[in-house]
Design a protein around this motif. Structure first.
Motif: not given
Length: 343
Positions: A308-333
């Protein structure tokens, strides 16, 4: 049990209907304070019928809402994954639903799993989810949308009815598909999602619980190779039988200039388990659904997603992804990774 086989974010948000593609009437993300309330509310609003396909259903509030719907005369029909029904928690709730007169159908064994998470209410509204109806919604990242798009609703109903027939005959037939917004496994999911990734010009943000599909791996690598900024997030510790199954696939993408990261355990409300399956392309087009980026999910399971291309939904879901990305780590060896990372 008698089971028939017959022929970080807020609660639900109302979306604008002006974007191309299917109109997204509302959407929600977990974890949130509302939990599964949007699903419960949708069931409570049913007046005539509910058709639900669900991989994992164990949440008491959802069970109670389904029973209440049946009691007020709603025709409630549910298709559940046959293998999960062999587990006590799933089997017991299914039996209680049957005891209240609800038609529960075990899915066809011709699919590796029936992993769809979707519901149609009153033949008028479709809810398409990445989440199971289980308790861990309070620390699991997932996405859901509601649409009344006629083409979407009708196609979800057609496949539901076909899968009830598949359950009776042990087959895996899919009726003709016509709606460009819907993505189905094992029919066209790999081709459709590869095409979505290949369409990116500037950015991709994606998450999934499971990796491993070769075509998707190559698509993400191609995107990075042509200069697209690709961010991919998966759980470090998969909650299935192989907790570190994603490590080699993340490491492979990392070597190919994809910014591929893992979400470390333990899962919390603020740092959730990455269960949601989503792709955002150029901040303008988005996929969500039940389809993991794994070979089994693409090619052998019954799965459903929507683009889909709904801007409001994409903004909200992208914000959630960005919040998670703050905790993301590089893959382990890859060579030294041990199950101890998941304790």
């Amino acid at each position: 049990m008698t089971v028939t086989a017959t022929a970080t974010a807020t609660a639900t948000v109302t979306a604008a209907a002006t974007a191309p593609g299917p109109a997204i009437r509302s959407f929600f993300v977990t974890p949130s304070d509302s939990g599964l309330q949007p699903v419960v509310d949708a069931i409570a609003g049913a007046r005539k019928s509910i058709r639900m396909t669900m991989f994992h259903l164990t949440q008491p509030d959802v069970e109670n809402a389904l029973v209440a719907a049946k009691a007020r005369g709603v025709d409630v029909r549910i298709l559940l994954d046959g293998r999960l029904l062999e587990k006590p928690a799933s089997g017991e709730i299914a039996q209680r639903l049957v005891d209240h007169g609800i038609t529960v159908t075990k899915s066809s064994p011709a699919f590796s799993i029936t992993h769809v998470k979707a519901m149609v209410v009153d033949d008028a509204r479709a809810m398409i989810l990445s989440l199971n109806l289980t308790r861990p919604y309070d620390h699991t990242r997932d996405y859901g949308i509601v649409t009344d798009d006629r083409g979407v609703v009708d196609e979800v109903i057609r496949v539901f009815e076909a899968d009830v027939e598949n359950a009776a005959s042990g087959t895996s037939k899919t009726p003709p598909l016509a709606d460009d917004a819907l993505v189905w496994s094992p029919v066209d999911a790999e081709a459709r999602l590869v095409r979505l990734v290949d369409s990116a010009q500037k950015t991709i943000a994606a998450s999934t619980e499971n990796l491993g599909d070769k075509a998707m791996q190559e698509a993400f690598a191609r995107a990075a190779g042509r200069g697209v900024a690709v961010r991919l997030l998966v759980p470090l510790c998969d909650e299935n039988s192989e907790p570190l199954r994603n490590v080699k696939w993340v490491a492979e993408l990392d070597r190919k200039n994809v910014d591929a990261r893992v979400m470390p355990p333990p899962a919390t409300h603020e740092q959730p388990y990455e269960h949601g399956k989503m792709i955002v392309v150029d901040g303008a087009r988005m996929f969500i659904g039940s389809i993991n980026f794994s070979e089994n999910s693409m090619k052998r399971a019954r799965e459903l997603g929507i683009v889909f291309e709904d801007p409001a939904a994409i903004r909200t879901f992208s914000t959630a992804f960005d919040a998670d990305w703050r905790f993301a780590a590089p893959p382990p060896d890859e060579k030294s990774a041990s199950r101890d990372l998941c304790r």
